[in-house]
Design an enzyme around this catalytic site. Structure first.
Site, PDB file in Angstrom:
ATOM      1  N   HIS A 164       0.775  -1.352  -0.059  1.00  0.00           N
ATOM      2  CA  HIS A 164      -0.117   0.018   0.156  1.00  0.00           C
ATOM      3  C   HIS A 164       0.699   1.305  -0.084  1.00  0.00           C
ATOM      4  O   HIS A 164       2.008   1.340   0.600  1.00  0.00           O
ATOM      5  CB  HIS A 164      -0.764  -0.194   1.248  1.00  0.00           C
ATOM      6  CG  HIS A 164      -1.957   0.994   1.419  1.00  0.00           C
ATOM      7  ND1 HIS A 164      -1.773   2.193   1.641  1.00  0.00           N
ATOM      8  CD2 HIS A 164      -3.375   0.973   1.112  1.00  0.00           C
ATOM      9  CE1 HIS A 164      -2.863   3.006   1.679  1.00  0.00           C
ATOM     10  NE2 HIS A 164      -3.768   2.063   1.271  1.00  0.00           N
ATOM     11  N   ASP A 203       2.831  -4.311   8.194  1.00  0.00           N
ATOM     12  CA  ASP A 203       1.643  -3.302   7.948  1.00  0.00           C
ATOM     13  C   ASP A 203       0.470  -4.541   8.301  1.00  0.00           C
ATOM     14  O   ASP A 203       0.249  -5.261   7.456  1.00  0.00           O
ATOM     15  CB  ASP A 203       1.626  -2.860   6.612  1.00  0.00           C
ATOM     16  CG  ASP A 203       0.335  -2.252   6.184  1.00  0.00           C
ATOM     17  OD1 ASP A 203      -0.816  -2.435   6.630  1.00  0.00           O
ATOM     18  OD2 ASP A 203       0.007  -1.759   4.987  1.00  0.00           O
ATOM     19  N   GLN A 242      -4.704  -5.303   6.962  1.00  0.00           N
ATOM     20  CA  GLN A 242      -5.581  -6.143   6.425  1.00  0.00           C
ATOM     21  C   GLN A 242      -5.582  -7.385   6.919  1.00  0.00           C
ATOM     22  O   GLN A 242      -6.273  -8.201   6.397  1.00  0.00           O
ATOM     23  CB  GLN A 242      -5.360  -6.381   4.894  1.00  0.00           C
ATOM     24  CG  GLN A 242      -5.470  -4.875   4.069  1.00  0.00           C
ATOM     25  CD  GLN A 242      -6.794  -4.546   4.056  1.00  0.00           C
ATOM     26  OE1 GLN A 242      -7.864  -5.376   3.902  1.00  0.00           O
ATOM     27  NE2 GLN A 242      -7.064  -3.205   3.781  1.00  0.00           N
ATOM     28  N   LYS A 255     -10.812  -0.648  10.260  1.00  0.00           N
ATOM     29  CA  LYS A 255     -11.147  -1.977   9.187  1.00  0.00           C
ATOM     30  C   LYS A 255     -11.571  -2.826   9.942  1.00  0.00           C
ATOM     31  O   LYS A 255     -11.838  -4.244   9.420  1.00  0.00           O
ATOM     32  CB  LYS A 255      -9.710  -1.860   8.549  1.00  0.00           C
ATOM     33  CG  LYS A 255      -9.412  -1.146   7.642  1.00  0.00           C
ATOM     34  CD  LYS A 255      -8.028  -1.408   6.898  1.00  0.00           C
ATOM     35  CE  LYS A 255      -7.556  -0.312   5.872  1.00  0.00           C
ATOM     36  NZ  LYS A 255      -8.410  -0.013   4.814  1.00  0.00           N
ATOM     37  N   CYS A 282      -4.629   2.406  -3.710  1.00  0.00           N
ATOM     38  CA  CYS A 282      -3.380   2.737  -3.308  1.00  0.00           C
ATOM     39  C   CYS A 282      -2.476   2.189  -3.376  1.00  0.00           C
ATOM     40  O   CYS A 282      -1.536   1.789  -2.379  1.00  0.00           O
ATOM     41  CB  CYS A 282      -3.582   3.131  -1.812  1.00  0.00           C
ATOM     42  SG  CYS A 282      -5.059   4.579  -1.352  1.00  0.00           S
TER      43      CYS A 282
END
Length: 406
Positions: free
Chosen positions: A121, A198, A201, A224, A361
């Site tokens: 991302h 990261d 997700q 999220k 993104c």
């Protein structure tokens, strides 16, 4: 897990869009919020809205207890050893920028290497680009396999003794690829580098244990994972956080302030200058309660089943291209021949089906895929096979419409 029953707990999903029952398939962008989270945030504003850490009055104490109680929930949720390792931030983007700006500026120099992947991302590319420009370090990218996964042999070949930081997303927001961050962390550490993950997700969809992953930093966002917007967390190993300087200065993060010098509070508060995101943190704590009650293993299993079912059904549509590996998280990114992704998303929206269209993104990944944009359906705990069937029907209808037009 009964997704249909869970769906009833999300007020926004009980509505019609363009005369059709809403099918929300954009949870990778932001998830919807259950009533329990909405009510928890409302309760703070209605009953004990006050600043934290500062006042000794009753409302201030209640607010501080709620805020710090949420920090403990985050600690437990991801398996951190101490609340000192949990920094509340605005979201994943802020967390990654904090690591790049504080740890990176202090530990990366000219000639050093920062290793990442082309699937990242933008939030996990641009901070490292800026760090490399500021320090003279070099960015190196681990090549992707044909299906959008990474091979550990390529990681071994990319990481060297010059590497200071290895960073990657745990789960791709485009391909659904689940990266082997635990194994990559071992390779990074063997070469004297740190591992930054990261987790935007992955945290909403699977059980996270930062001790098992052995990552040095782990970032995620609340919005999220059925929590409020504007709140997230950075996990960092205590030894690194203690050595790092704050990047925001002001109230609350100080110990002593003089006319010409100041000292900082202990962890985690030295990184939380100013009035923090109190309602957001309390809402994030409620979101964690909700996810724990449902069960992360159940959520992960449910989403994988939906993604597999969706790929099976969508593959039957002529001219359909699906991107990413067979084994994936609950994301299906696709294109229909001769129909622009934005047209696909607009046509589906007319039937009450919300999907994402664009570069997500992830422009470097789009270039690797040799496309300018894609459409994406992303699933969560409140989605059902009926939602997938609605999507497939809508795609067939879209293809027929644009086929007739052209």
């Amino acid at each position: 897990m009964n997704a249909l029953e869970l769906k009833k707990q999300f007020p926004i999903l009980n509505q019609q869009v363009n005369g059709n029952d809403l099918v929300y398939l954009d949870s990778a962008a932001t998830s919807q919020k259950p009533l329990s989270v909405i009510e928890k945030v409302e309760d703070y504003y209605r009953r004990y809205n006050s600043n934290v850490h500062r006042g000794v009055h009753t409302l201030g104490t209640l607010a501080t207890d709620g805020y710090e109680g949420a920090r403990e929930k985050v600690r437990s949720f991801i398996g951190a050893q101490s609340i000192e390792e949990i920094i509340f931030v605005r979201g994943t983007t802020t967390a990654l920028n904090l690591v790049a700006s504080s740890y990176g500026r202090a530990n990366v120099k000219e000639g050093d290497e920062i290793v990442l992947t082309p699937m990242e991302h933008h939030s996990n590319i641009i901070p490292w680009q800026q760090l490399a420009k500021a320090t003279g370090a070099t960015l190196k990218y681990i090549p992707l396999q044909e299906d959008g996964t990474i091979d550990l042999k390529d990681v071994e070949n990319t990481v060297t003794e010059k590497t200071k930081i290895v960073t990657m997303m745990h789960v791709s927001n485009v391909l659904g690829t689940v990266n082997p961050v635990k194994e990559v962390a071992e390779i990074a550490h063997r070469h004297g580098a740190i591992m930054v993950v990261d987790g935007a997700q992955s945290t909403p969809h699977m059980k996270i244990d930062v001790q098992d992953l052995d990552c040095d930093f782990f970032a995620f966002s609340g919005h999220k994972m059925v929590g409020p917007t504007g709140i997230g967390a950075l996990y960092g190993k205590k030894k690194w956080l203690e050595s790092m300087e704050p990047v925001e200065f002001g109230g609350e993060m100080i110990d002593f302030v003089g006319l010409y010098d100041s000292t900082w509070k202990e962890l985690p508060w030295k990184f939380e200058g100013g009035t923090p995101i109190i309602a957001g943190a309390i809402g994030l704590g409620a979101a964690i309660d909700f996810l724990n009650e449902v069960g992360l293993s159940e959520i992960e299993k449910h989403e994988q089943e939906l993604a597999h079912y969706a790929m099976e059904q969508m593959s039957e549509i002529e001219g359909m291209t699906i991107y990413g590996p067979k084994h994936r998280a609950g994301v299906v990114t696709f294109n229909l021949d001769d129909v622009h992704p934005h047209d696909v998303a607009t046509a589906l929206d007319a039937d009450g089906i919300a999907v994402r269209a664009g570069h997500h993104c992830a422009q470097p990944l789009m270039k690797w895929l040799n496309v300018t944009a894609t459409a994406r359906a992303s699933f969560y705990l409140y989605n059902t096979k009926d939602d997938v069937d609605r999507l497939v029907t809508g795609l067939v209808k879209t293809k027929e419409y644009f086929g007739d037009v052209f």
